[in-house]
Design a protein around this motif. Structure first.
Motif, PDB file in Angstrom:
ATOM      1  N   ILE A  64     -53.128 -16.474  45.380  1.00  0.00           N
ATOM      2  CA  ILE A  64     -52.753 -17.116  44.117  1.00  0.00           C
ATOM      3  C   ILE A  64     -52.531 -15.990  43.113  1.00  0.00           C
ATOM      4  CG2 ILE A  64     -53.623 -18.549  42.203  1.00  0.00           C
ATOM      5  CD1 ILE A  64     -54.846 -20.386  44.300  1.00  0.00           C
ATOM      6  N   GLY A  65     -51.457 -16.075  42.350  1.00  0.00           N
ATOM      7  CA  GLY A  65     -51.003 -14.954  41.534  1.00  0.00           C
ATOM      8  C   GLY A  65     -51.746 -14.748  40.224  1.00  0.00           C
ATOM      9  N   TRP A  66     -52.529 -15.743  39.798  1.00  0.00           N
ATOM     10  CA  TRP A  66     -53.224 -15.660  38.518  1.00  0.00           C
ATOM     11  C   TRP A  66     -54.719 -15.876  38.715  1.00  0.00           C
ATOM     12  CZ3 TRP A  66     -51.242 -14.577  33.609  1.00  0.00           C
ATOM     13  CH2 TRP A  66     -49.853 -14.369  33.572  1.00  0.00           C
ATOM     14  N   ALA A  67     -55.495 -15.199  37.887  1.00  0.00           N
ATOM     15  CA  ALA A  67     -56.954 -15.315  37.969  1.00  0.00           C
ATOM     16  C   ALA A  67     -57.528 -15.409  36.562  1.00  0.00           C
ATOM     17  CB  ALA A  67     -57.538 -14.091  38.681  1.00  0.00           C
ATOM     18  N   TRP A 115     -55.286 -13.038  44.101  1.00  0.00           N
ATOM     19  CA  TRP A 115     -56.557 -13.117  44.835  1.00  0.00           C
ATOM     20  C   TRP A 115     -56.352 -14.027  46.040  1.00  0.00           C
ATOM     21  CZ3 TRP A 115     -59.241 -17.985  44.707  1.00  0.00           C
ATOM     22  CH2 TRP A 115     -58.746 -18.901  43.771  1.00  0.00           C
ATOM     23  N   SER A 116     -57.168 -13.772  47.056  1.00  0.00           N
ATOM     24  CA  SER A 116     -57.005 -14.506  48.311  1.00  0.00           C
ATOM     25  C   SER A 116     -57.875 -15.752  48.312  1.00  0.00           C
ATOM     26  CB  SER A 116     -57.415 -13.634  49.498  1.00  0.00           C
ATOM     27  OG  SER A 116     -56.665 -12.452  49.462  1.00  0.00           O
ATOM     28  N   VAL A 117     -57.281 -16.845  48.702  1.00  0.00           N
ATOM     29  CA  VAL A 117     -58.023 -18.108  48.786  1.00  0.00           C
ATOM     30  C   VAL A 117     -58.685 -18.171  50.163  1.00  0.00           C
ATOM     31  CG1 VAL A 117     -57.821 -20.626  48.734  1.00  0.00           C
ATOM     32  CG2 VAL A 117     -56.361 -19.213  47.255  1.00  0.00           C
ATOM     33  N   THR A 155     -57.773 -28.822  44.734  1.00  0.00           N
ATOM     34  CA  THR A 155     -57.246 -27.727  43.904  1.00  0.00           C
ATOM     35  C   THR A 155     -58.253 -27.214  42.877  1.00  0.00           C
ATOM     36  OG1 THR A 155     -56.308 -29.378  42.399  1.00  0.00           O
ATOM     37  CG2 THR A 155     -54.822 -28.448  44.062  1.00  0.00           C
ATOM     38  N   ALA A 156     -59.468 -27.774  42.861  1.00  0.00           N
ATOM     39  CA  ALA A 156     -60.421 -27.396  41.807  1.00  0.00           C
ATOM     40  C   ALA A 156     -60.796 -25.913  41.868  1.00  0.00           C
ATOM     41  CB  ALA A 156     -61.681 -28.253  41.909  1.00  0.00           C
ATOM     42  N   HIS A 157     -60.704 -25.293  43.054  1.00  0.00           N
ATOM     43  CA  HIS A 157     -61.054 -23.870  43.202  1.00  0.00           C
ATOM     44  C   HIS A 157     -60.101 -22.977  42.401  1.00  0.00           C
ATOM     45  CE1 HIS A 157     -57.683 -24.522  45.768  1.00  0.00           C
ATOM     46  NE2 HIS A 157     -57.580 -23.253  46.058  1.00  0.00           N
ATOM     47  N   ALA A 158     -58.940 -23.521  42.028  1.00  0.00           N
ATOM     48  CA  ALA A 158     -57.945 -22.753  41.267  1.00  0.00           C
ATOM     49  C   ALA A 158     -57.294 -23.679  40.244  1.00  0.00           C
ATOM     50  CB  ALA A 158     -56.907 -22.157  42.211  1.00  0.00           C
TER      51      ALA A 158
END
Ligand code: DOR
Ligand code: ZN
Length: 343
Positions: free
Chosen positions: A338-341, A316-318, A267-270
């Motif tokens: 994912i809905g938040w950036a 944004w697209s994972v 999950t570190a990417h997000a």
């Protein structure tokens, strides 16, 4: 609320691995978090202060240039960890915790503790040194159902430990049950817990959605919906006992999509974005900063971060996968949004 500004968060539980694997994942953590407690369960566990110093150097060497990220090291507790080692660790200054894996409980835990009673002197030295004990809270008894192993650990081991060592700071890592949340809430101030994003967002149905989903398999395993709801309650409660620990645990794709797949969700990417989603879904974005950026630092007795980050509601697209050394890594929500950036 479509944007939210918070003090930069820290990750109080992450697996960075080593070598080319670390090179592949460290940038994700360093781009989001000011600091992270780095788990010591390498293939050769980090059992001494010298080993932690060398691991820390390897992390600093591959940090992307310009990154302002501080790895907080942990030691791996074994039956043979001596009180002296605890004092050495404290004096070194860069070791911030000692991790207790019951032997055989999870990835690279074979050198873990066979019976915590054997560590009495060392735990005493930790209480003395102000060194927190981080607990993988699951029994390894094969008679106990895999979904009950955390609850039974509270009953058989943790209750007694908390009573015996009233001055020892204890973090029950990656809690997954209503019982663990209640235990921590009811315990004295020296007992806290981390909660992962995946345990806030998923229940055990996610492991079997239309077929076996190895990328949703982790330890402690996902639990039923009522437990997920209890974890969300704890995370958004504002209690300083609960804080962010991603337990981001990368494994190469082929080792998860396997006859005997490894445990761990990447999950570190997000690493902060997924928590923003979970808090938003609970209508509690105003509680995110405490959970992600304040409670952990306060518990560890470290200064709060001063930089700030802005999160915005912007899907944004994972990617389907990331490079992972010579292999590939499948992140949580691969191929989805994912809905938040981070702004
Ligand atoms: O799912 C998990 N993965 N749980 C752990 O306790 C260890 C971790 C890992 O190191 O892969
Ligand atoms: Zn972990």
């Amino acid at each position: 609320m479509d944007t939210i500004e918070i003090i930069q968060p820290d990750d109080w539980h992450v697996h960075l691995r080593d070598g080319d694997h670390m090179r592949a994942v460290l940038a994700h953590t360093a781009a989001r978090f000011g600091r992270a407690i780095v788990m010591p369960n390498l293939k050769l566990p980090v059992t001494s202060t010298e080993a932690a110093a060398r691991y820390r150097d390897r992390i600093l060497q591959v940090l992307p240039s310009g990154a302002r990220f501080e790895p907080l090291m942990s030691l791996y507790l074994t039956d043979n960890t001596r009180p002296d080692e605890i004092r050495r660790a404290r004096d070194a200054g860069f070791v911030h915790a000692v991790k207790y894996y019951p032997a055989g409980a999870t990835t690279n835990s074979d050198s873990g503790v066979t019976d915590i009673v054997r560590c009495a002197d060392t735990l005493e030295a930790m209480a003395e040194a102000g060194m927190p004990l981080l607990v993988h809270g699951e029994v390894t008894d094969p008679q106990v159902d895999v979904f009950d192993r955390e609850r039974v650990f509270l009953e058989r081991t943790l209750g007694a430990l908390v009573q015996r060592l009233p001055r020892l700071r204890i973090v029950l890592e990656h809690i997954t049950t209503a019982e663990a949340a209640a235990f921590v809430r009811a315990a004295p101030e020296n007992v806290a817990a981390t909660i992962t994003a995946h345990h806030l967002l998923l229940n055990r149905n996610a492991i079997f959605q239309g077929g076996v989903r190895p990328h949703h398999y982790c330890l402690p395993v996902l639990k039923r919906e009522r437990h997920r709801q209890a974890l969300v309650e704890a995370a958004i409660s504002g209690s300083p006992k609960f804080f962010l620990g991603t337990d981001s645990a990368p494994h190469a794709r082929h080792t998860k999509e396997n006859d005997c797949g490894c445990a761990g969700v990447y999950t570190a990417h997000a690493g902060i974005e997924l928590y923003a989603e979970a808090f938003d879904a609970a209508g509690a974005l105003d509680r995110l900063e405490g959970f992600a950026s304040l409670h952990g630092a306060d518990f560890y007795g470290l200064p709060r971060n001063t930089r700030r980050i802005v999160l915005e509601r912007r899907p944004w697209s994972v990617p389907q996968e990331y490079a992972y050394g010579e292999h590939r890594l499948v992140p949580m929500r691969a191929g989805g949004d994912i809905g938040w950036a981070i702004a």
